[in-house]
Design an enzyme around this catalytic site. Structure first.
Site, PDB file in Angstrom:
ATOM      1  N   GLU A 248       0.878  -1.178   0.000  1.00 43.50           N
ATOM      2  CA  GLU A 248       0.000   0.000   0.000  1.00 43.50           C
ATOM      3  C   GLU A 248       0.910   1.220   0.000  1.00 43.50           C
ATOM      4  O   GLU A 248       1.559   1.515   1.001  1.00 43.50           O
ATOM      5  CB  GLU A 248      -0.897   0.001   1.248  1.00 43.50           C
ATOM      6  CG  GLU A 248      -1.861  -1.165   1.324  1.00 43.50           C
ATOM      7  CD  GLU A 248      -2.977  -1.088   0.298  1.00 43.50           C
ATOM      8  OE1 GLU A 248      -3.265   0.015  -0.201  1.00 43.50           O
ATOM      9  OE2 GLU A 248      -3.546  -2.134  -0.029  1.00 43.50           O
ATOM     10  N   CYS A 282      -2.526   9.122   3.103  1.00 40.04           N
ATOM     11  CA  CYS A 282      -2.244   8.655   1.737  1.00 40.04           C
ATOM     12  C   CYS A 282      -3.368   9.030   0.779  1.00 40.04           C
ATOM     13  O   CYS A 282      -3.127   9.239  -0.399  1.00 40.04           O
ATOM     14  CB  CYS A 282      -2.008   7.151   1.728  1.00 40.04           C
ATOM     15  SG  CYS A 282      -3.328   6.216   2.531  1.00 40.04           S
TER      16      CYS A 282
HETATM   17  P1  NDP Z   1       8.625   4.693   4.311  1.00 44.47           P
HETATM   18  O1  NDP Z   1       8.518   3.929   3.054  1.00 44.47           O
HETATM   19  O2  NDP Z   1       9.770   5.610   4.498  1.00 44.47           O
HETATM   20  O3  NDP Z   1       8.664   3.700   5.562  1.00 44.47           O
HETATM   21  C1  NDP Z   1       7.646   2.736   5.779  1.00 44.47           C
HETATM   22  C2  NDP Z   1       8.179   1.663   6.709  1.00 44.47           C
HETATM   23  O4  NDP Z   1       9.190   0.903   6.047  1.00 44.47           O
HETATM   24  C3  NDP Z   1       8.827   2.208   7.966  1.00 44.47           C
HETATM   25  O5  NDP Z   1       8.509   1.374   9.051  1.00 44.47           O
HETATM   26  C4  NDP Z   1      10.303   2.143   7.618  1.00 44.47           C
HETATM   27  O6  NDP Z   1      11.113   2.110   8.756  1.00 44.47           O
HETATM   28  C5  NDP Z   1      10.348   0.833   6.870  1.00 44.47           C
HETATM   29  N1  NDP Z   1      11.505   0.642   5.995  1.00 44.47           N
HETATM   30  C6  NDP Z   1      12.387   1.562   5.525  1.00 44.47           C
HETATM   31  N2  NDP Z   1      13.304   0.967   4.715  1.00 44.47           N
HETATM   32  C7  NDP Z   1      12.997  -0.343   4.684  1.00 44.47           C
HETATM   33  C8  NDP Z   1      13.554  -1.479   4.012  1.00 44.47           C
HETATM   34  N3  NDP Z   1      14.616  -1.378   3.213  1.00 44.47           N
HETATM   35  N4  NDP Z   1      12.970  -2.688   4.189  1.00 44.47           N
HETATM   36  C9  NDP Z   1      11.877  -2.819   4.979  1.00 44.47           C
HETATM   37  N5  NDP Z   1      11.302  -1.776   5.643  1.00 44.47           N
HETATM   38  C10 NDP Z   1      11.843  -0.563   5.491  1.00 44.47           C
HETATM   39  O7  NDP Z   1       7.226   5.448   4.460  1.00 44.47           O
HETATM   40  P2  NDP Z   1       6.833   6.545   5.525  1.00 44.47           P
HETATM   41  O8  NDP Z   1       6.942   5.955   6.899  1.00 44.47           O
HETATM   42  O9  NDP Z   1       7.561   7.801   5.211  1.00 44.47           O
HETATM   43  O10 NDP Z   1       5.259   6.722   5.245  1.00 44.47           O
HETATM   44  C11 NDP Z   1       4.733   7.668   4.384  1.00 44.47           C
HETATM   45  C12 NDP Z   1       4.310   7.008   3.090  1.00 44.47           C
HETATM   46  O11 NDP Z   1       3.344   5.996   3.362  1.00 44.47           O
HETATM   47  C13 NDP Z   1       3.634   7.946   2.114  1.00 44.47           C
HETATM   48  O12 NDP Z   1       4.150   7.739   0.829  1.00 44.47           O
HETATM   49  C14 NDP Z   1       2.168   7.516   2.164  1.00 44.47           C
HETATM   50  O13 NDP Z   1       1.449   7.792   0.994  1.00 44.47           O
HETATM   51  C15 NDP Z   1       2.299   6.060   2.413  1.00 44.47           C
HETATM   52  N6  NDP Z   1       1.062   5.535   2.960  1.00 44.47           N
HETATM   53  C16 NDP Z   1       0.280   4.763   2.149  1.00 44.47           C
HETATM   54  C17 NDP Z   1      -0.929   4.293   2.601  1.00 44.47           C
HETATM   55  C18 NDP Z   1      -1.793   3.430   1.743  1.00 44.47           C
HETATM   56  O14 NDP Z   1      -2.750   2.853   2.256  1.00 44.47           O
HETATM   57  N7  NDP Z   1      -1.545   3.309   0.453  1.00 44.47           N
HETATM   58  C19 NDP Z   1      -1.416   4.616   3.956  1.00 44.47           C
HETATM   59  C20 NDP Z   1      -0.501   5.419   4.706  1.00 44.47           C
HETATM   60  C21 NDP Z   1       0.691   5.867   4.217  1.00 44.47           C
HETATM   61  P3  NDP Z   1      11.642   3.506   9.395  1.00 44.47           P
HETATM   62  O15 NDP Z   1      10.477   4.438   9.513  1.00 44.47           O
HETATM   63  O16 NDP Z   1      12.124   3.079  10.704  1.00 44.47           O
HETATM   64  O17 NDP Z   1      12.673   4.018   8.441  1.00 44.47           O
END
Ligand code: NDP
Length: 511
Positions: A248, A282
């Site tokens: 997502e 999002c």
């Molecule tokens: P990120 O992609 O930066 O991070 C998401 C999660 O992935 C975090 O827990 C992060 O850890 C973790 N992560 C980072 N690198 C890796 C990796 N290499 N492997 C596995 N996990 C990893 O997203 P954001 O937290 O910045 O969230 C915002 C985004 O989420 C926006 O683009 C938004 O649109 C989207 N979103 C989409 C939704 C949907 O339903 N489509 C709903 C809500 C949000 P850490 O934070 O510790 O770096």
């Protein structure tokens, strides 16, 4: 949480690395969580796998009792849950109450009720002549250990929320929340334990991206919510292990306002759903296309409403309308989009600045005179901005709405419902609302997912929102079992010719 040094990362006396969790509205450090290593994640995964068969064996009824207890627990502990969410995200009390606590409570009841229905054995009818008279069954079995990786914008709804159907299906779950907002997940783990969830069925793996990657390496399926860039990495890693991934990802949701729309309703929706949760949703309204005859009035009304928004540090019910940004680098992204638009001739009608000195802030901002190739119209801003564009007609609005790498949500406003629905059906998004926005997310019966790869692969909610946590098993049961079936060896010319004639009757088709 331990009281240790306030650097973003610090070592405890026992040598474990800790991550400091900050209140983004004040800059104050409010807790520390372990930065878990791959070894620690593997240990949690081992315990989760060991606990899963017992959890599955409790059946839908046994699991449902615990999920319904958790629904009550959320309401009984509402202030604590909302307080924790507000402290680690900086959002308004009402944003946490409406979009997180309410979602969580509804979801526990929904999946407790629906799991047995959505995952019930299905009797399958067949057109195959070979298996006529046999019993064909499709059944759903939990995959085992599910990994959920979540973002920081909705720690309960978008991070923890996906664990609920995974648990209802009979899986153990390993949740890796964002390093920025892990405290809500830890509190909810405490709630699940208090409600009688067996030990180790649910665990929280706190840490950064490396911890998330370690989770993918351990689980049977990964449910990821986050940015498109990280989603791609998660998809690649899951593909290497040949495990399913549901992604997502980002959005850039358009709102189309037709000339016959209820302007006041459209303006209220634009102002509210662009600024709700400080624009960090999002499916928030990220861009607006308005037909020329009502453009000026729409812009005036939206600007008045956005101008009236009270932004500040959340201090309980009714204290503010919009809080801070949650993720520090988000301030630079929002500032870059506004500055680029301004430099290229856009006008800022209200807002446009960072705001307070401590914490992470950007003012609710309305932009006009924007071009479609500006970052504010093409990239996900994920902040409190609303760029509005005048369009000549509905065809131009649809073309521009679809001119995006994203396709998560969209909204159409018009008094002519038939026309609005016809427009909605031409917008390439996973969900399109007519005279509404975002509220579809509360209808857990309705699938929610991206229509283009930039917004993800897969869906949450609806029957598919729980079946994805299961493997399908097909059963074929022969009630009548003679010694030998007619098609078996030895082959005989007479029987083969008979079969040829039968095939002709069956498949030559009607003219
Ligand atoms: P990120 O992609 O930066 O991070 C998401 C999660 O992935 C975090 O827990 C992060 O850890 C973790 N992560 C980072 N690198 C890796 C990796 N290499 N492997 C596995 N996990 C990893 O997203 P954001 O937290 O910045 O969230 C915002 C985004 O989420 C926006 O683009 C938004 O649109 C989207 N979103 C989409 C939704 C949907 O339903 N489509 C709903 C809500 C949000 P850490 O934070 O510790 O770096």
């Amino acid at each position: 949480m331990d009281s240790i040094a306030t650097e973003p990362t610090a070592k405890r006396a026992d040598g474990q690395t800790q991550i400091a969790v900050e209140n983004p509205a004040t800059g104050e450090v409010i807790g520390h969580v372990p930065d878990m290593t791959a070894g620690e994640v593997a240990e949690l995964a081992r315990s989760g796998r060991a606990a899963q068969p017992g959890w599955e064996a409790m059946g839908f009824d046994g699991r449902g009792i615990i999920l319904r207890r958790m629904q009550r627990w959320l309401i009984d502990n509402a202030d604590r849950v909302i307080g924790t969410i507000c402290a680690e995200t900086g959002k308004a009390y009402e944003d946490a109450q409406i979009a997180e606590l309410t979602y969580g409570a509804a979801a526990f009841g929904f999946w407790a009720d629906k799991a047995s229905q959505y995952l019930a054995d299905e009797r399958v009818r067949t057109s195959s002549v070979f298996v006529k008279g046999k019993r064909l069954v499709l059944r759903y079995r939990p995959l085992g250990l599910i990994g959920v990786i979540g973002p920081w914008n909705y720690p309960l709804t978008n991070s923890f929320g996906d664990c609920i159907p995974a648990l209802a299906a009979g899986n153990s779950v390993l949740l890796k929340p964002s390093e920025v907002t892990p405290l809500t997940s830890i509190l909810l783990a405490e709630g699940l334990a208090a409600c009688g969830l067996p030990d180790d069925v649910f665990a929280v793996a706190t840490g950064r991206g490396a911890t998330g990657a370690a989770v993918i390496d351990e689980v049977d399926m990964i449910m990821f919510t986050g940015s498109t860039a990280t989603g791609r990495k998660v998809g690649v890693r899951a593909a290497e292990r040949l495990i399913p991934a549901s992604l997502e990802l980002g959005g850039k949701d358009p709102m189309i306002v037709l000339a016959d729309a209820n302007i006041e309703r459209a303006a209220n929706h634009a102002a509210y759903y662009a600024m709700f949760n400080c624009g960090q949703t999002c499916i928030s309204i990220e861009r607006c296309y308005v037909e020329a005859p009502i453009y000026d009035e729409f812009v005036t009304r939206v600007t008045e409403k956005v101008n009236a928004i009270r932004q500040g540090v959340p201090a309980g019910p009714g204290s503010i309308d919009v809080g801070s940004l949650t993720f520090p680098p988000q301030v630079e992204t929002v500032e870059r989009h506004v500055a680029e638009a301004r430099d290229r001739g856009a006008k800022v009608l209200t807002g446009g600045h960072r705001g307070r000195s401590t914490g992470y802030w950007f003012e609710p901002t309305v932009l006009v005179d924007v071009d479609h190739d500006m970052a504010c119209m093409q990239e996900e801003t994920f902040g409190p901005t609303l760029p509005i564009m005048k369009v000549d007609d509905v065809e131009q609005a649809i073309r521009l709405a679809n001119d995006s790498q994203y396709g998560l949500g969209a909204a159409v406003f018009s008094r002519d419902l038939a026309r609005a629905e016809a427009v909605a059906r031409r917008v390439n998004a996973g969900v399109v609302t007519v005279n509404d926005a975002i509220i579809n997310y509360t209808a857990l019966e309705l699938p929610m997912g991206g229509a283009k790869p930039g917004s993800g692969v897969g869906y949450r909610h609806g029957p598919g929102g729980i079946r994805k946590y299961c493997r399908q098993q097909a059963l074929l049961i022969s009630r009548f079992h003679p010694h030998r079936d007619i098609h078996m060896h030895p082959y005989r010319a007479r029987r083969t010719r008979l079969l040829g004639r039968l095939l002709g009757l069956l498949y030559r088709g009607r003219r």
